[in-house]
Design a protein around this motif. Structure first.
Motif, PDB file in Angstrom:
ATOM      1  N   SER A  92      20.355  34.428  50.361  1.00  0.00           N
ATOM      2  CA  SER A  92      21.334  35.158  49.565  1.00  0.00           C
ATOM      3  C   SER A  92      22.682  34.457  49.588  1.00  0.00           C
ATOM      4  CB  SER A  92      21.486  36.582  50.113  1.00  0.00           C
ATOM      5  OG  SER A  92      22.454  37.285  49.360  1.00  0.00           O
ATOM      6  N   ASN A  93      23.531  34.868  48.662  1.00  0.00           N
ATOM      7  CA  ASN A  93      24.906  34.382  48.639  1.00  0.00           C
ATOM      8  C   ASN A  93      25.787  35.187  49.601  1.00  0.00           C
ATOM      9  OD1 ASN A  93      24.697  36.715  47.037  1.00  0.00           O
ATOM     10  ND2 ASN A  93      26.407  36.115  45.736  1.00  0.00           N
ATOM     11  N   ARG A  94      25.223  36.171  50.250  1.00  0.00           N
ATOM     12  CA  ARG A  94      25.920  37.001  51.243  1.00  0.00           C
ATOM     13  C   ARG A  94      25.106  37.012  52.536  1.00  0.00           C
ATOM     14  NH1 ARG A  94      30.439  39.076  48.672  1.00  0.00           N
ATOM     15  NH2 ARG A  94      30.032  39.547  46.496  1.00  0.00           N
ATOM     16  N   GLN A  95      25.803  37.265  53.632  1.00  0.00           N
ATOM     17  CA  GLN A  95      25.139  37.321  54.944  1.00  0.00           C
ATOM     18  C   GLN A  95      24.093  38.423  54.955  1.00  0.00           C
ATOM     19  OE1 GLN A  95      26.059  35.115  57.377  1.00  0.00           O
ATOM     20  NE2 GLN A  95      24.427  35.827  58.668  1.00  0.00           N
ATOM     21  N   PHE A 118      22.861  31.636  52.967  1.00  0.00           N
ATOM     22  CA  PHE A 118      22.400  32.490  54.060  1.00  0.00           C
ATOM     23  C   PHE A 118      20.936  32.838  53.860  1.00  0.00           C
ATOM     24  CE2 PHE A 118      26.878  33.505  53.204  1.00  0.00           C
ATOM     25  CZ  PHE A 118      27.432  33.080  54.395  1.00  0.00           C
ATOM     26  N   GLN A 165      21.396  45.224  48.655  1.00  0.00           N
ATOM     27  CA  GLN A 165      22.076  45.186  47.366  1.00  0.00           C
ATOM     28  C   GLN A 165      23.058  46.332  47.198  1.00  0.00           C
ATOM     29  OE1 GLN A 165      18.687  45.074  44.685  1.00  0.00           O
ATOM     30  NE2 GLN A 165      19.024  42.889  44.317  1.00  0.00           N
ATOM     31  N   GLN A 215      25.028  47.486  49.267  1.00  0.00           N
ATOM     32  CA  GLN A 215      26.258  47.227  50.016  1.00  0.00           C
ATOM     33  C   GLN A 215      27.271  46.414  49.230  1.00  0.00           C
ATOM     34  OE1 GLN A 215      25.403  45.466  53.827  1.00  0.00           O
ATOM     35  NE2 GLN A 215      23.683  46.832  54.180  1.00  0.00           N
ATOM     36  N   TYR A 216      26.846  45.756  48.154  1.00  0.00           N
ATOM     37  CA  TYR A 216      27.712  44.841  47.415  1.00  0.00           C
ATOM     38  C   TYR A 216      27.656  45.125  45.923  1.00  0.00           C
ATOM     39  CZ  TYR A 216      27.434  42.212  51.775  1.00  0.00           C
ATOM     40  OH  TYR A 216      27.486  41.843  53.084  1.00  0.00           O
ATOM     41  N   GLN A 228      27.791  42.651  43.720  1.00  0.00           N
ATOM     42  CA  GLN A 228      27.041  41.534  43.139  1.00  0.00           C
ATOM     43  C   GLN A 228      26.334  40.780  44.241  1.00  0.00           C
ATOM     44  OE1 GLN A 228      27.893  38.010  43.573  1.00  0.00           O
ATOM     45  NE2 GLN A 228      26.179  37.430  42.291  1.00  0.00           N
ATOM     46  N   THR A 229      25.044  40.480  44.030  1.00  0.00           N
ATOM     47  CA  THR A 229      24.282  39.660  44.976  1.00  0.00           C
ATOM     48  C   THR A 229      23.360  38.729  44.209  1.00  0.00           C
ATOM     49  OG1 THR A 229      22.490  41.269  45.176  1.00  0.00           O
ATOM     50  CG2 THR A 229      24.243  41.392  46.824  1.00  0.00           C
ATOM     51  N   HIS A 282      22.763  42.068  40.163  1.00  0.00           N
ATOM     52  CA  HIS A 282      21.942  41.667  41.304  1.00  0.00           C
ATOM     53  C   HIS A 282      20.755  40.835  40.805  1.00  0.00           C
ATOM     54  CE1 HIS A 282      24.182  44.346  43.950  1.00  0.00           C
ATOM     55  NE2 HIS A 282      24.053  45.277  43.028  1.00  0.00           N
TER      56      HIS A 282
END
Length: 101
Positions: free
Chosen positions: A7-10, A38, A61, A63-64, A66-67, A94
């Protein structure tokens, strides 16, 4: 590992001991198909527990705003099942891509 989620997020780690599903930090594995920074390695002993992975992705998903997620899967049966499960869930900001490993 049975599959990798990048992902682009942790991504959070999770252990579902009773269901025999382990989502742990990705090591120093070099996978050319992973282009996102990540990733986690997923070990699953029973494909009937794949809804746990689906719910893990959906919770992440939420939590943000955009993912971007990439999933690499070794097993053909798991690949087909995950593709079917995730294709029913489309969200504007997403992106999910699934590839065989």
């Amino acid at each position: 590992m049975d599959l990798y989620i990048a992902s682009n997020r942790q991504l959070p780690i999770r252990y579902y001991v009773q269901e025999a599903v382990w989502i742990r930090r990705g090591g120093s594995t070099k996978l050319p198909d992973l282009t996102l920074p990540f990733f986690v390695e997923v070990e699953i002993n029973n494909q009937y527990n794949l809804p746990i992975i689906r719910d893990y992705i959906f919770d992440f998903q939420r939590q943000y705003k955009q993912t971007e997620i990439q999933i690499l899967i070794k097993d053909v049966t798991i690949f087909a099942t995950m593709q079917e499960m995730l294709s029913q869930h489309k969200q504007t900001h997403h992106a999910i891509t699934i590839h065989p490993l």
